[in-house]
Design an enzyme around this catalytic site. Structure first.
Site, PDB file in Angstrom:
ATOM      1  N   PHE A   1      -4.470 -20.562  17.995  1.00  0.00           N
ATOM      2  CA  PHE A   1      -4.810 -19.224  17.505  1.00  0.00           C
ATOM      3  C   PHE A   1      -3.719 -18.749  16.550  1.00  0.00           C
ATOM      4  O   PHE A   1      -2.547 -18.723  16.905  1.00  0.00           O
ATOM      5  CB  PHE A   1      -4.925 -18.277  18.708  1.00  0.00           C
ATOM      6  CG  PHE A   1      -5.151 -16.838  18.331  1.00  0.00           C
ATOM      7  CD1 PHE A   1      -6.385 -16.422  17.849  1.00  0.00           C
ATOM      8  CD2 PHE A   1      -4.133 -15.894  18.477  1.00  0.00           C
ATOM      9  CE1 PHE A   1      -6.599 -15.098  17.512  1.00  0.00           C
ATOM     10  CE2 PHE A   1      -4.351 -14.564  18.137  1.00  0.00           C
ATOM     11  CZ  PHE A   1      -5.592 -14.161  17.661  1.00  0.00           C
TER      12      PHE A   1
ATOM     13  N   VAL B   1       1.314 -11.857  13.057  1.00  0.00           N
ATOM     14  CA  VAL B   1       1.743 -10.937  14.115  1.00  0.00           C
ATOM     15  C   VAL B   1       2.474  -9.708  13.594  1.00  0.00           C
ATOM     16  O   VAL B   1       2.484  -8.689  14.251  1.00  0.00           O
ATOM     17  CB  VAL B   1       2.628 -11.633  15.181  1.00  0.00           C
ATOM     18  CG1 VAL B   1       1.814 -12.643  15.966  1.00  0.00           C
ATOM     19  CG2 VAL B   1       3.829 -12.277  14.552  1.00  0.00           C
TER      20      VAL B   1
ATOM     21  N   HIS C   1       0.607 -24.810  13.291  1.00  0.00           N
ATOM     22  CA  HIS C   1       1.183 -23.561  13.804  1.00  0.00           C
ATOM     23  C   HIS C   1       1.368 -23.627  15.312  1.00  0.00           C
ATOM     24  O   HIS C   1       0.629 -24.311  16.005  1.00  0.00           O
ATOM     25  CB  HIS C   1       0.275 -22.383  13.437  1.00  0.00           C
ATOM     26  CG  HIS C   1       0.430 -21.962  12.010  1.00  0.00           C
ATOM     27  ND1 HIS C   1      -0.034 -22.724  10.948  1.00  0.00           N
ATOM     28  CD2 HIS C   1       1.032 -20.882  11.453  1.00  0.00           C
ATOM     29  CE1 HIS C   1       0.257 -22.116   9.813  1.00  0.00           C
ATOM     30  NE2 HIS C   1       0.904 -20.997  10.088  1.00  0.00           N
ATOM     31  N   PRO C   2       2.364 -22.902  15.808  1.00  0.00           N
ATOM     32  CA  PRO C   2       2.620 -22.891  17.253  1.00  0.00           C
ATOM     33  C   PRO C   2       1.638 -21.948  17.951  1.00  0.00           C
ATOM     34  O   PRO C   2       1.038 -21.085  17.318  1.00  0.00           O
ATOM     35  CB  PRO C   2       4.029 -22.309  17.343  1.00  0.00           C
ATOM     36  CG  PRO C   2       4.110 -21.382  16.170  1.00  0.00           C
ATOM     37  CD  PRO C   2       3.288 -22.031  15.066  1.00  0.00           C
TER      38      PRO C   2
ATOM     39  N   GLN D   1       7.229 -13.436  16.191  1.00  0.00           N
ATOM     40  CA  GLN D   1       6.699 -13.208  17.526  1.00  0.00           C
ATOM     41  C   GLN D   1       7.521 -12.121  18.240  1.00  0.00           C
ATOM     42  O   GLN D   1       6.981 -11.301  18.985  1.00  0.00           O
ATOM     43  CB  GLN D   1       6.643 -14.523  18.318  1.00  0.00           C
ATOM     44  CG  GLN D   1       5.685 -15.538  17.652  1.00  0.00           C
ATOM     45  CD  GLN D   1       5.120 -16.586  18.619  1.00  0.00           C
ATOM     46  OE1 GLN D   1       5.211 -16.433  19.830  1.00  0.00           O
ATOM     47  NE2 GLN D   1       4.495 -17.623  18.064  1.00  0.00           N
TER      48      GLN D   1
ATOM     49  N   ALA E   1      11.159 -14.932  14.811  1.00  0.00           N
ATOM     50  CA  ALA E   1      11.356 -13.532  14.420  1.00  0.00           C
ATOM     51  C   ALA E   1      10.036 -12.778  14.432  1.00  0.00           C
ATOM     52  O   ALA E   1       9.942 -11.635  14.887  1.00  0.00           O
ATOM     53  CB  ALA E   1      12.000 -13.462  13.028  1.00  0.00           C
TER      54      ALA E   1
ATOM     55  N   SER F   1       8.868 -18.086  12.797  1.00  0.00           N
ATOM     56  CA  SER F   1       7.951 -17.797  13.886  1.00  0.00           C
ATOM     57  C   SER F   1       8.636 -17.021  15.004  1.00  0.00           C
ATOM     58  O   SER F   1       8.065 -16.108  15.593  1.00  0.00           O
ATOM     59  CB  SER F   1       7.354 -19.099  14.447  1.00  0.00           C
ATOM     60  OG  SER F   1       6.326 -19.568  13.583  1.00  0.00           O
TER      61      SER F   1
END
Lengths: 295, 295, 295, 295
Positions: free
Chosen positions: B123, B127, B71-72, B92, B90, B88
């Site tokens: 982490f 979201v 994961h980023p 974030q 969209a 990701s």
């Protein structure tokens, strides 16, 4: 603020002393107080006030016009230059007219110009009874009056200003009906008792800007020890009361959501009667609340 | 958003097609979907979801760790460089992580660094279930976890992200329990009927800043035609609902004070359960109101 | 209740069958239904009803008068003797007219006599829309009408009775707007959720006497599974709703005073619109509550 | 009621006069007052009361037992025969024990017999602090006590009775904390002001029976001129407050439904703390209301 004088002392002064003692009550117009000197002794502040009002209402129109013309512009050049009487300076500051943005100053400038052009005298309003927004709203509205109606309105405002100054300057058994009261009360309907220890803040709203007015903590009866505003007129304005509800319930170890459903509760309301009694209570649980204009 | 596919079609695809169709559900980890391919046909979306969860939970720890590491960072360099997967990006953006101030970006940078140093993986949080404040709060809190507890927490978040993506991607008779609902209702207790024509606005609060989320007008039943939020998780955040009460009562020619005692009524509340149903009604007269978490 | 018939079947019957099927809709007046037979097929129950109304409104005054005269006295000798049509018997019983005290019977007797003397026809009211008190109040009021106004009022009531009977007898895609709904909802604002398991009882009030109407228990959404009254007009009457609040909170082990400050909470209200939707919720903690006409 | 005496006068009497003046404070037990005579002068009623309590608590167990045994049965034969002291007669009447039904008398008879059999002394309770239902409930509960606990409980009640009698008999600068207060307040949230002219009635409830306790009319501040109960303990009991809301709004020509949705509003609540302050307000429009335990 100048020192207060008792009504008894006022009754006992010679005429010159009387006029000097009440000098600032009517701006640049000692004749109003002079006319009331001979009516002494006054049994009450209300009687003295009535005599002053009668002197103004009974004066020839030129004198009344001159009385009105003796007032400074609101937020005008004299204010910027520090050329006002002490009373006017304090009054204009109370409504925040000493802290105008350039745009607001420009707006007052335009209204003053339009008003002078239409009526030939300065715009008078009892600024202690208003917030800045209310002054601007009334200013614009009164431009639509006829000259006769507007002169009458201006004199009413002169009398209001005088009544407030008189009430502050003279100590007597009675007081003039020139002050209001704003109070609050927090009931904890979760536990069925007054909410003790709720932090309360009052702000006056200018647009979305908030100007702090008062703060306090509720006592064992759920009230602040002193009213939020008392002993002066309640400025006609919009307000926000904030209650730290989550802080209160967390202190009691009442289970709350994370974050709590209700945290700092804002109540927005407006005051329209400066001499009124406004009671704005909060009945609250962690999950809901009720507010209303109470008594 | 990518086009949806039906569960029936998914059941009929060959294995490669199945893996490709559900490619983005688990970030850089096609093996999860591959493991579930042989279990087809699935009778419901819930069954498919359970199979995917089982694949992750049953994988050796190295694989689970690799999944997490794929994961980023949140609001990290990849995000600034536009290097994220579409999903990701969209996600974030939904929490406003694409519009951080420099100070906020710096704060994320510090937290990411501390987190990596402590746990050795990025982490991860779902979201879509959080507002920006909630993400930061949880980020700081989770730094206190043990590595074992934190890996378990991170995997739970991976599963939440996957469930949401699956629910959006696949059309089936059932839906996963991943969405919440926020609704309101205005009762006019002055006249004893639903309040029709009250303008309502919903904002998410960041500090004192307000970010518009939804707006509407109450209908003949006193409700907005659509819920204020529906069909997605309710971000854990603080909100302000605003009701134009004075506009409503003025339109009915109910006598109001000038300015009206209540004008635009703000209700501040927080959402703590993204999959919950929050109903926040207003019972109002021109002089008072009640609000609560309803149902 | 007689068996229902579908609108389709009504449309297909021969004229005699049609008249027979709707025989009791207008008391002793088959001509009304006969007049509507030729208009078939009717596309909706509303259309059929409109045709029946048109037949009555278009009839000569003697016929209309005869229609009115064909009705029995309310709580009259025929009722005591069991000489009413089945429909009339059931309707009069619904308002409790079959269980009058001697004093009430005497009061009806006097009103019937005064009414006959003044108007020459029996007093007609759609009793399913009224409680006993409401019938007596209207009976007394209508004695003040002019004969013309009273004949019009009587025919309106005949049409209301007919509409209700039609709505019960005929099954169609549409229903006539002749029924109301009374519902409740209990919110536990102590805990911020619907109150599940609150025993609720509804009584109709006659003076201080209470006649049980409905009872139920709130479900997980804080509502009774079925409305308290539905599928029929809401009788115009005074009601008392009782909520066993102390029983509910005691079951949750919420600390209560001894005896509890609030125990069984009574809400008294009246229904004035038989075809309306009345929603009477309770928002409660152990220490306070709010109720209102909701929607 | 016997005439009051001032604390100053009590301090100046000789011992015999002192004992005679406070004769009835402890039933048939002049020794309690005798023991306190030598402690004079007392600076406050609280000090005098403390001396009397100390005399009882310090007496040998036989004396304490004799003190308890000197009390009459509640609603017993002595009461029926008119054989009680004046104080006991007035106290038993305050709770309605002089107007028992035969069934209630029988219930008291059985409880008295069971209590005597178990403890060997009469059941003592400070009846001015209780309604009839509360006395019966406590009577039954106390039968479960151990003899030691029950003797202590009986003596506490003797002290409560004595404190109340002392507070009534003696005028001093202080009062004993033996009285409570029940008040109400009606806010008209339809018009945003106190509701003036609302008829209010207070009843004590015995089962479904209502016994009138107080009545009044709200004044310009929305309150009754005097509290509903003051200057005496609030009997532990269930109460119903009734507010004539429809009468109030009809008088203001506020449009109401026919019949009005809300007419006479009943609020049922119980008092559990005889020395507490109960404030039970009503916030009302014609369509809804809120009530709560306030302060």
């Amino acid at each position: 603020m100048t020192d207060a004088i008792t009504l008894d002392d006022l009754n006992r002064l010679d005429d010159a002393g009387f006029v000097s003692a009440l000098g600032g009550v009517f701006e640049h117009a000692p004749w109003v107080v002079e006319a009331a000197a001979s009516g002494r002794p006054y049994a009450s502040l209300a009687d003295l006030h009535a005599a002053l009002c009668a002197a103004i209402r009974g004066a020839p129109v030129e004198r009344r016009l001159a009385l009105v013309r003796g007032h400074p512009d609101l937020a005008g050049k004299a204010a910027r230059a520090g050329d006002l009487t002490d009373e006017s300076t304090a009054e204009q500051a109370s409504a925040g007219l000493d802290r105008l943005t350039d745009a607001e100053f420009q707006r007052f400038h335009e209204l003053n110009a339009a008003y002078h052009a239409r009526f030939g005298f300065p715009f008078i309003v009892c600024v202690r009874r208003h917030g800045k927004e209310s002054i601007l709203r009334r200013f614009a509205r009164r431009l639509d009056n006829t000259p006769e109606a507007e002169l009458a309105t201006a004199l009413e405002e002169v009398l209001r200003i005088g009544a407030l100054r008189l009430d502050q300057k003279v100590t007597a058994a009675d007081r003039l009906p020139v002050v209001g009261r704003l109070s609050t009360h927090v009931l904890d309907t979760h536990r069925g008792r007054p909410a003790e220890g709720v932090a309360v803040e009052l702000f006056e709203l200018w647009g979305e800007e908030r100007r702090p007015v008062a703060r306090g903590m509720t006592n064992a009866d759920g009230r602040t020890d002193a009213p939020l505003i008392a002993g002066r007129p309640l400025p006609i304005a919009r307000y926000e009361l904030r209650f730290d509800l989550a802080g209160y319930f967390a202190g009691l170890e009442v289970p709350l959501a994370d974050p709590p459903f209700l945290d700092v509760v804002p109540i927005r309301f407006a005051i329209a009667e400066p001499e009124g009694h406004y009671h704005v209570p909060l009945l609250a649980t962690p999950w809901g609340y009720t507010t209303y204009r109470g008594s």
